[in-house]
Every structure is written in C-alpha cells, then in structure tokens.
Design a protein around this motif. Structure first.
Motif, PDB file in Angstrom:
ATOM      1  N   THR A 372      56.878  32.415  30.521  1.00 15.69           N
ATOM      2  CA  THR A 372      56.679  31.296  29.601  1.00 15.69           C
ATOM      3  C   THR A 372      55.765  30.255  30.248  1.00 15.69           C
ATOM      4  OG1 THR A 372      58.873  31.670  28.648  1.00 15.69           O
ATOM      5  CG2 THR A 372      57.825  29.564  28.185  1.00 15.69           C
ATOM      6  N   LEU A 373      56.240  29.619  31.321  1.00 16.50           N
ATOM      7  CA  LEU A 373      55.359  28.711  32.066  1.00 16.50           C
ATOM      8  C   LEU A 373      54.392  29.503  32.939  1.00 16.50           C
ATOM      9  CD1 LEU A 373      57.830  25.909  33.213  1.00 16.50           C
ATOM     10  CD2 LEU A 373      56.094  25.776  31.425  1.00 16.50           C
ATOM     11  N   THR A 374      54.824  30.658  33.382  1.00 15.09           N
ATOM     12  CA  THR A 374      53.955  31.511  34.192  1.00 15.09           C
ATOM     13  C   THR A 374      53.639  32.780  33.412  1.00 15.09           C
ATOM     14  OG1 THR A 374      55.771  32.715  35.238  1.00 15.09           O
ATOM     15  CG2 THR A 374      55.067  30.664  36.278  1.00 15.09           C
ATOM     16  N   LEU A 375      52.552  33.417  33.798  1.00 11.93           N
ATOM     17  CA  LEU A 375      52.233  34.716  33.225  1.00 11.93           C
ATOM     18  C   LEU A 375      53.158  35.762  33.821  1.00 11.93           C
ATOM     19  CD1 LEU A 375      48.335  34.489  33.347  1.00 11.93           C
ATOM     20  CD2 LEU A 375      49.816  34.118  31.378  1.00 11.93           C
ATOM     21  N   VAL A 376      53.413  36.809  33.081  1.00  5.79           N
ATOM     22  CA  VAL A 376      54.329  37.845  33.563  1.00  5.79           C
ATOM     23  C   VAL A 376      53.770  38.502  34.813  1.00  5.79           C
ATOM     24  CG1 VAL A 376      55.436  40.026  33.002  1.00  5.79           C
ATOM     25  CG2 VAL A 376      55.256  38.243  31.262  1.00  5.79           C
ATOM     26  N   GLU A 377      52.466  38.758  34.805  1.00  9.54           N
ATOM     27  CA  GLU A 377      51.848  39.434  35.946  1.00  9.54           C
ATOM     28  C   GLU A 377      51.445  38.422  37.012  1.00  9.54           C
ATOM     29  OE1 GLU A 377      48.625  41.947  34.876  1.00  9.54           O
ATOM     30  OE2 GLU A 377      49.717  42.858  33.207  1.00  9.54           O
ATOM     31  N   PRO A 378      51.801  38.663  38.291  1.00  6.00           N
ATOM     32  CA  PRO A 378      51.328  37.788  39.368  1.00  6.00           C
ATOM     33  C   PRO A 378      49.870  38.103  39.697  1.00  6.00           C
ATOM     34  CG  PRO A 378      52.595  39.593  40.272  1.00  6.00           C
ATOM     35  CD  PRO A 378      52.645  39.745  38.771  1.00  6.00           C
ATOM     36  N   GLU A 379      49.299  37.355  40.615  1.00  7.21           N
ATOM     37  CA  GLU A 379      47.934  37.634  41.067  1.00  7.21           C
ATOM     38  C   GLU A 379      47.942  37.863  42.574  1.00  7.21           C
ATOM     39  OE1 GLU A 379      45.286  34.381  40.553  1.00  7.21           O
ATOM     40  OE2 GLU A 379      46.738  32.884  41.218  1.00  7.21           O
ATOM     41  N   ILE A 380      47.035  38.695  43.026  1.00  4.20           N
ATOM     42  CA  ILE A 380      46.907  38.963  44.465  1.00  4.20           C
ATOM     43  C   ILE A 380      46.128  37.818  45.094  1.00  4.20           C
ATOM     44  CG2 ILE A 380      45.882  40.491  46.191  1.00  4.20           C
ATOM     45  CD1 ILE A 380      46.438  42.819  44.325  1.00  4.20           C
ATOM     46  N   VAL A 381      46.748  37.134  46.056  1.00  5.69           N
ATOM     47  CA  VAL A 381      46.061  36.014  46.709  1.00  5.69           C
ATOM     48  C   VAL A 381      45.352  36.461  47.986  1.00  5.69           C
ATOM     49  CG1 VAL A 381      47.501  34.228  45.702  1.00  5.69           C
ATOM     50  CG2 VAL A 381      48.236  35.304  47.807  1.00  5.69           C
ATOM     51  N   PRO A 476      55.615  29.472  50.547  1.00  2.00           N
ATOM     52  CA  PRO A 476      56.919  29.799  49.960  1.00  2.00           C
ATOM     53  C   PRO A 476      56.736  30.161  48.494  1.00  2.00           C
ATOM     54  CG  PRO A 476      57.031  27.753  51.242  1.00  2.00           C
ATOM     55  CD  PRO A 476      55.579  28.125  51.142  1.00  2.00           C
ATOM     56  N   GLY A 477      57.451  31.182  48.068  1.00  2.55           N
ATOM     57  CA  GLY A 477      57.304  31.608  46.675  1.00  2.55           C
ATOM     58  C   GLY A 477      56.411  32.819  46.535  1.00  2.55           C
ATOM     59  N   SER A 478      55.740  33.210  47.640  1.00  4.69           N
ATOM     60  CA  SER A 478      54.900  34.401  47.580  1.00  4.69           C
ATOM     61  C   SER A 478      55.771  35.655  47.603  1.00  4.69           C
ATOM     62  CB  SER A 478      53.935  34.448  48.766  1.00  4.69           C
ATOM     63  OG  SER A 478      52.994  33.396  48.693  1.00  4.69           O
ATOM     64  N   SER A 479      55.233  36.721  47.005  1.00  5.24           N
ATOM     65  CA  SER A 479      55.867  38.036  47.088  1.00  5.24           C
ATOM     66  C   SER A 479      54.983  38.930  47.943  1.00  5.24           C
ATOM     67  CB  SER A 479      56.038  38.641  45.686  1.00  5.24           C
ATOM     68  OG  SER A 479      56.872  37.846  44.895  1.00  5.24           O
ATOM     69  N   PHE A 480      55.592  39.851  48.688  1.00  7.11           N
ATOM     70  CA  PHE A 480      54.825  40.703  49.591  1.00  7.11           C
ATOM     71  C   PHE A 480      55.078  42.164  49.269  1.00  7.11           C
ATOM     72  CE2 PHE A 480      55.535  36.709  51.784  1.00  7.11           C
ATOM     73  CZ  PHE A 480      54.269  36.383  52.230  1.00  7.11           C
ATOM     74  N   ASP A 487      53.698  56.814  57.728  1.00  5.54           N
ATOM     75  CA  ASP A 487      54.809  56.121  58.389  1.00  5.54           C
ATOM     76  C   ASP A 487      54.356  55.043  59.368  1.00  5.54           C
ATOM     77  OD1 ASP A 487      56.779  57.472  56.994  1.00  5.54           O
ATOM     78  OD2 ASP A 487      56.848  59.115  58.459  1.00  5.54           O
ATOM     79  N   ARG A 488      53.175  54.479  59.119  1.00  4.18           N
ATOM     80  CA  ARG A 488      52.719  53.363  59.931  1.00  4.18           C
ATOM     81  C   ARG A 488      52.217  52.264  58.993  1.00  4.18           C
ATOM     82  NH1 ARG A 488      47.900  53.423  64.558  1.00  4.18           N
ATOM     83  NH2 ARG A 488      47.917  51.153  64.919  1.00  4.18           N
ATOM     84  N   LEU A 489      52.700  51.037  59.190  1.00  8.76           N
ATOM     85  CA  LEU A 489      52.316  49.927  58.310  1.00  8.76           C
ATOM     86  C   LEU A 489      50.808  49.676  58.428  1.00  8.76           C
ATOM     87  CD1 LEU A 489      53.412  47.727  56.370  1.00  8.76           C
ATOM     88  CD2 LEU A 489      53.477  46.185  58.356  1.00  8.76           C
ATOM     89  N   SER A 490      50.134  49.705  57.273  1.00  5.49           N
ATOM     90  CA  SER A 490      48.678  49.526  57.268  1.00  5.49           C
ATOM     91  C   SER A 490      48.243  48.171  56.721  1.00  5.49           C
ATOM     92  CB  SER A 490      48.020  50.629  56.437  1.00  5.49           C
ATOM     93  OG  SER A 490      48.237  51.881  57.033  1.00  5.49           O
ATOM     94  N   GLY A 491      49.092  47.546  55.917  1.00  3.14           N
ATOM     95  CA  GLY A 491      48.681  46.263  55.377  1.00  3.14           C
ATOM     96  C   GLY A 491      49.764  45.626  54.510  1.00  3.14           C
ATOM     97  N   ILE A 492      49.568  44.340  54.250  1.00  4.06           N
ATOM     98  CA  ILE A 492      50.491  43.568  53.418  1.00  4.06           C
ATOM     99  C   ILE A 492      49.682  42.904  52.310  1.00  4.06           C
ATOM    100  CG2 ILE A 492      52.180  41.699  53.344  1.00  4.06           C
ATOM    101  CD1 ILE A 492      52.623  42.134  56.359  1.00  4.06           C
ATOM    102  N   ILE A 493      50.146  43.080  51.090  1.00  7.59           N
ATOM    103  CA  ILE A 493      49.501  42.452  49.938  1.00  7.59           C
ATOM    104  C   ILE A 493      50.369  41.265  49.507  1.00  7.59           C
ATOM    105  CG2 ILE A 493      48.734  42.762  47.554  1.00  7.59           C
ATOM    106  CD1 ILE A 493      48.418  45.739  48.143  1.00  7.59           C
ATOM    107  N   GLU A 494      49.785  40.078  49.474  1.00 11.30           N
ATOM    108  CA  GLU A 494      50.518  38.874  49.060  1.00 11.30           C
ATOM    109  C   GLU A 494      50.185  38.551  47.608  1.00 11.30           C
ATOM    110  OE1 GLU A 494      50.990  34.114  50.145  1.00 11.30           O
ATOM    111  OE2 GLU A 494      49.637  35.380  51.337  1.00 11.30           O
ATOM    112  N   LEU A 495      51.225  38.326  46.829  1.00  7.99           N
ATOM    113  CA  LEU A 495      51.057  38.004  45.415  1.00  7.99           C
ATOM    114  C   LEU A 495      51.787  36.706  45.082  1.00  7.99           C
ATOM    115  CD1 LEU A 495      51.972  41.353  45.560  1.00  7.99           C
ATOM    116  CD2 LEU A 495      50.828  41.202  43.345  1.00  7.99           C
ATOM    117  N   ARG A 496      51.245  35.975  44.152  1.00  4.61           N
ATOM    118  CA  ARG A 496      51.914  34.774  43.646  1.00  4.61           C
ATOM    119  C   ARG A 496      51.833  34.766  42.126  1.00  4.61           C
ATOM    120  NH1 ARG A 496      53.460  30.403  46.233  1.00  4.61           N
ATOM    121  NH2 ARG A 496      52.814  29.049  44.544  1.00  4.61           N
ATOM    122  N   VAL A 497      52.864  34.176  41.509  1.00  4.17           N
ATOM    123  CA  VAL A 497      52.840  34.067  40.047  1.00  4.17           C
ATOM    124  C   VAL A 497      51.731  33.101  39.628  1.00  4.17           C
ATOM    125  CG1 VAL A 497      55.275  34.583  39.755  1.00  4.17           C
ATOM    126  CG2 VAL A 497      54.567  32.222  40.074  1.00  4.17           C
TER     127      VAL A 497
END
Length: 681
Positions: A372-381, A476-480, A487-497
């Motif tokens: 409602t105040l935010t869009l359903v889909e977040p954006e990649i920051v 704060p408030g970001s999703s990762f 089986d080896r971590l290659s990267g982290i994608i940060e998203l915010r609404v």
C-alpha cells in the motif's frame, strides 16, 4: 348514486391493494435491506460470495415489480388529481368523490407502513406523517389538496427510481464498454464475429477509435490506449508488443493484433461490472441520511400541527404539509447518486454509497505498509561479490534459480536481470525449500540462492554481519539474498522495499488537512518505524498479526476517531470491514477488493485526495440541500400561525423547496459536464 359507486369502487381497490401488498411481501423492492433480526447489520459489508444466477434473476424480477408498483401509484394519483381538477373547473363537486378510490389505492400501503412503524417497529418514521396527512386531508374534505400532495409524492418516487436506475446503468457502462462485433484473424483471414463467440487464444484486430473487447497481449503493432475509465489514469498509455491490454479501454492511436488471454466474464472489466451488480444494500445505503432527517422531523411536525389547531383546521393542515426535512428522502439519494457517478468518472469505484457520506467525517487514515505505502516488489540496491564472481554473474546465477518463481523477491531479481539484458541459462534438478531458498544445476555447477538460514542449513559459511559487506554499510530494513556456487558463498544481494512515488506528497497534503496518520504492518518494528519517520507518519503499529489489524481499527474507533483503512492484502480484509470507510487499490487481492467499500481503479494512492475532496463537497451539498427543506418549512409554519396560510400554500412552498433541492443535488454533476464541454471546446 355517485356516492354508492365511489364506495363500491373504493372497496374493490382496497381488495386489489391487499392482493398487491401480499405480492410485495413475497417480492421486496430491489436492494431492499433484509428484515430485522434484532441485530445491527452493515451495508458496508458486501456479500462474501457472489450470488447465484437465480438470485440475480430474482433481483431483476424484484426491480421490475417495484417499478410496476411505482408506475401504478403514479397513475392512480394522477387520475385522482385530474378528476379533482375537473370537478373544480367544471363546477361538479361530485366528481371529487370519484377521486377518493385512487387516493385510497395509493394511501393504503402508506397507512400500513405508518401503522407498522408505530405498533410493530416502535419507531417514528416519515410514513407516519404520510398516513396522518392523507387521513386529515380526506377527513376534512380537502380532496384537491390531497390529490395534489399524493401525486407530487408519487412523482418524487418515480424520479428517484429513474435516477437510481439511470445512475446504476451509467456507472456500469462507464466501466463495461465492449463492442458487439469483433474483428479477428483466423487462418490468415480477417472475419467479424459477435463478441460472445470470442475465445481465449483468438487473435483480435483493433483500430484507432475502437474499444478493446477482451483482455490480451499485443502480438503486433504500437499503440496509445486510453485506460481512464478502468484505471483513472488521465494520460493515454503507450503500449507495444508484449504489453497487456484490457477490455473496456479505447485505442487512441495505432493498430494492433493481440492474443486473447481472458474473455467474457473472466475479463477485468466484467468482474468490475459484477461487483457493481452485486453491491450490497445499494438503495438503503444511499437513502439512509435523507430518511434519518425526514424521520426526525415527523414528531415536531405533528406537534406543531396540533398547536396550529388553535388558529384553525386549514392552518393545522398547512403545518402538517410543511415538509420539514421530508424532501430529503428524495434529495439525499439524488445527490449521492450524482456524486457516485462523478467518482466513477474519476476512476474511483464506490461500492457502498454510505461511505461517501462518512468520508467528510474521517479524521484518521490507517495505511497498511506492504503493498500500500510500499510497492510489493523490493528493489536491488547493490550486489556485493564475496569471491571472484563479478556482480552481473551473481545476478545471473540468482535469476536463473528464481526463474518461474512468483514471490516479490524473485520478481525483483528477474526484473533486474531483464533490465541488464542478462540471458538466463536453462536449469536442471531444481529443489525448492519453502521459506528458505532454492537450488538448481546448470553449466556444470550447483547454485543455491536463499536466506542466511538456508545457507547455514546447507553448511555454507556466511559473514556474521551482512551489512559489513555492503558498500554503504547496509541500512536497517534491508533484506539479503545469498548466492552460493558449488557450496561456496559467491555474493550477497541487498534489497529494500520501494516507497510508492506518490506517497510523500500525499502524506503532506493529508497532514495539512488535519488528519492523523498511522502505519500498520506485520513487518518488524525497526524497518516500519524507519519508514514512518521517513514519511512523517506519527503512529506506528508493527509486528501486527492479520486478525489484530481489525482490533487496532476498533481501538482507534474507541478513542472517538473516524477511521479510514487503506489496504491491499488478503490479511487486510477483516480490518477493511471494521473501518468506517475502507479503501483498496485496483491491483489488490480479490478479498481486499470485495471487502473494501471503495476501490481506487488507478492503483494510485493520489486518488485518495480527490476522494476526500469529493466527500467534503458531498457534505457541503447535503447541508445546502437541507436548507432547501428547512427554510420553506419555517416560512410555512410562520405563515400558518401569523398569516393564516392554508394547505395549498403549504404544498406550493414545500414543492418550491423540493425543486430547489433537486437543482442543488444535480449542480455538482452539471458543473462538471459544463467544465468538460468547455475543455473540449
């Protein structure tokens, strides 16, 4: 002999009235409220399920029966008036007596309604005044005055019936515009078929200036589409191959071939028509305010009429017909019907007329957060590599795994890949852990995408603080979303609404209007409070369960606040029902749209501003209409006591106010029609 004939005819008509009343009890007027069960009901709550076809047939039959009764009443009252006029013009007093049966025919149901109000419902209603007035005029031999008053009353009922039906049809027509014939392409040959024969998968051809008949996807051509009636968007929308088009919208320019995705009752426009058709308690809701005013005026009018007996019987009858508040029974529904049509023109679907009446009293607006105040889909920051894989490769891996997933984070990742023109490889052996993550194989590698908990379940090491792996330190408030390769971590994608672009300006205007604002969310408290601070919203309710949203609305109501709830999710449905006014967006879930009294067809929160303005304008219009009934009534009472006004003068004053009130009720719509004509000119 004439007296004898009149009595016999009157008795026959009374019998006919009894038969007709029995039929009315079996078939109630259209959209009439349910019989009282001793429990309060709310017209703001539409049925949870659409009615069966048989119910719709019954409603149509009831509407036709009601219209027939109104026409019969008007004919009987008009015939009585004609006989009374002829009696006075020709100087044949006995003709007056022939008018009595018609008045009995019309007056008997009114009398029954009045007696039912007194003895069964134990309420003071306007029908009591009808009963007393007709009996008093007939009892004192004022046949002409009675015929005139009853004819004008029946004419008002006819005007309301016609306006209500016309408004309903026009509102449905605004949203449901479809051509009768459709041009399609079959076996490379163009042919024209009835719209009823169009099937999913057909290729339809539409030229500029034509309405699009079904929902579909453009296969060929570029165009400009006017979606105003469906979404409220003021400007035409440019569309090309792959874009969606909707039934009921108009092609402004261009020529397109499109594949039918939805036809008939499945189209968006047909569903809107169904919503309009099954709106609950439509008539009773739009009449509620006018009837309340008319009912409250009954007892004072009868008391003043009794006091006027000291000046004489004609003066008592004059006060009895003064009509304090009485014509609001007609003016209030007329005004509301016109405002409902105005709202529809602006892309706002008001399903319950009573909500328009309550809009002007709203002092608190509660917004659901997500969707409602935010869009359903977040954006990649940002995308942060943790090994040798570059950013675009990490996004490619994530998008390949999330391909065909429909949750908001997956859509955000896929949209980012599309914007960067990243080709996705075919995947194999896809395994999905609900709520955690997904695993897929492609190009000889095993890729895992998901939450930190998913990585830990898979034995993949992750940083203790993902914020430290973000260039801006993270917020704060970001999703990762974590991406691991073999089986080896290659990267982290940060998203915010993403906050809707129109929200900040909307919040500013609502504050200027003196409204208190609140956010309610099932999300964690920290990101919810951050959003509230960013937008300047003073009250925050976070980590709220779906069932508790309704309790929150009721708590605000107990504080004495008039609450408007704006939401779009299935978990908002109960809260939408509890609020004084409930608003949903056109892209909301079916449950939210069905529960909400008002739907913003443009899917844009900015439509709240014209909605509240419309509510304030409606309130001013109703107050002006009330003055058109109050002033003539006061003049009539004063004239009866001090100038010895009679009943005919009273009836003329009442109808002068009625004409003024009807004109005031029509004025907002006429102004807009005139403005549109000037703009087009």
């Amino acid at each position: 002999m004439i007296w004898f004939g009149a009595v016999i005819l009157g008795a026959s008509i009374v019998a006919a009235v009894k038969a007709r009343q029995a039929n009315r009890l079996r078939t109630p007027p259209p959209n009439s409220p349910p019989k009282s069960t001793g429990k309060k009901t709310s017209a703001a709550q539409p049925p949870s399920q659409p009615p069966a076809d048989g119910v719709e047939v019954d409603e149509n039959r009831a509407r036709q029966t009601h219209e027939k009764i109104v026409n019969q009443n008007l004919t009987a009252a008009g015939s009585s008036l004609a006989l009374s006029v002829l009696s006075n013009v020709a100087g044949v007093p006995m003709l007056d007596k022939l008018a009595i049966p018609g008045l009995i025919y019309v007056g008997t149901p009114l009398t029954e309604d009045g007696l039912r109000a007194i003895f069964k419902e134990k309420k003071i209603r306007a029908s009591i005044l009808d009963m007393v007035s007709i009996a008093a005029m007939l009892g004192t031999g004022n046949i002409f005055a009675c015929s005139l008053a009853v004819t004008l009353l029946m004419g008002s009922d006819k005007l309301l019936l016609k306006t209500r039906d016309d408004s309903r049809k026009k509102t449905i027509h605004m949203f449901v515009k479809q051509p009768k014939q459709v041009l399609i392409l079959r076996n490379h040959i163009q042919c024209e078929i009835p719209i009823e024969q169009v099937k999913v998968g057909d290729t339809v051809i539409v030229h500029a200036g034509e309405y699009i008949p079904t929902d579909g996807i453009i296969l060929q051509g570029d165009c400009s589409v006017d979606q105003h009636q469906l979404t409220g968007e003021a400007k035409p929308v440019e569309k090309t191959v792959g874009a969606l088009v909707f039934a009921g919208t108009m092609l402004i320019s261009g020529r397109i071939h499109y594949r039918v995705e939805k036809a008939g009752e499945d189209t968006v426009i047909a569903q809107l028509g169904e919503i309009l058709n099954r709106t609950a308690n439509y008539e009773s809701a739009i009449q509620s305010r006018g009837e309340t005013i008319a009912d409250k005026a009954v007892l004072p009018t009868i008391v003043m009429s009794g006091l006027a007996l000291t000046a004489g019987i004609p003066q008592s009858l004059a006060v009895l017909n003064a009509g304090f508040g009485y014509n609001m029974r007609l003016i209030a529904p007329l005004g509301m019907l016109n405002f409902l049509t105005i709202a529809a023109n602006e892309g706002i679907l008001i399903k319950d007329g009573r909500s328009l009446d309550l809009l002007g009293k709203i002092d608190t607006v509660v917004f659901d957060k997500t969707g409602t105040l935010t869009l359903v889909e977040p954006e990649i920051v940002q995308i942060r590599p943790t090994d040798f894989h570059p950013e675009h490769e990490i996004l490619r891996y994530a998008a390949a795994c999330e391909y065909r997933q429909t949750h908001p984070i997956a859509r955000a990742i896929l949209q980012a890949a599309k914007e960067r023109h990243i080709d996705l490889p075919p995947t194999e052996n896809i395994q999905y852990e609900v709520g955690y993550g997904i695993q897929a194989e492609f190009e000889g590698q095993v890729v895992k995408v998901g939450s930190n908990r998913f990585m830990q379940m898979e034995g993949i090491a992750t940083p203790a603080d993902p914020h430290g792996h973000a260039d801006n330190g993270g917020e704060p408030g970001s999703s990762f979303v974590y991406v691991a390769v073999n089986d080896r971590l290659s990267g982290i994608i940060e998203l915010r609404v993403k906050v809707r672009p129109e929200v900040k300006s909307l919040i500013k205007v609502l504050h200027e209007q003196g409204k208190q604002l609140a956010i309610v969310s099932g999300d964690h408290e920290q990101p919810t409070r951050m959003l509230a601070r960013e937008l300047g919203i003073e009250r925050v309710f976070a980590e709220v369960l779906p069932e508790d949203k309704a309790n929150l609305v009721m708590r605000l109501q107990q504080e004495g606040r008039s609450v408007c709830f704006v939401g779009d999710g299935i978990n908002d449905a109960i809260a939408l029902k509890k609020a004084h006014v409930s608003v949903s967006l056109s892209g909301a879930t079916t449950a939210a749209r069905d529960s909400a009294q008002i739907v913003l067809m443009g899917g844009d929160l900015n439509q709240l501003l014209p909605l509240f303005e419309l509510g304030a304008e409606f309130d001013r219009n109703m107050n002006a209409s009330f003055m058109t009934t109050l002033v003539p009534g006061l003049v009539c009472v004063g004239g009866a006591f001090f100038l010895r006004f009679g009943v005919l003068t009273s009836i003329m004053l009442y109808n002068t106010g009625l004409v003024a009130g009807v004109g005031n009720a029509m004025l907002p719509r006429l102004k807009r029609i005139g403005h549109t004509d000037q703009t087009q000119g």
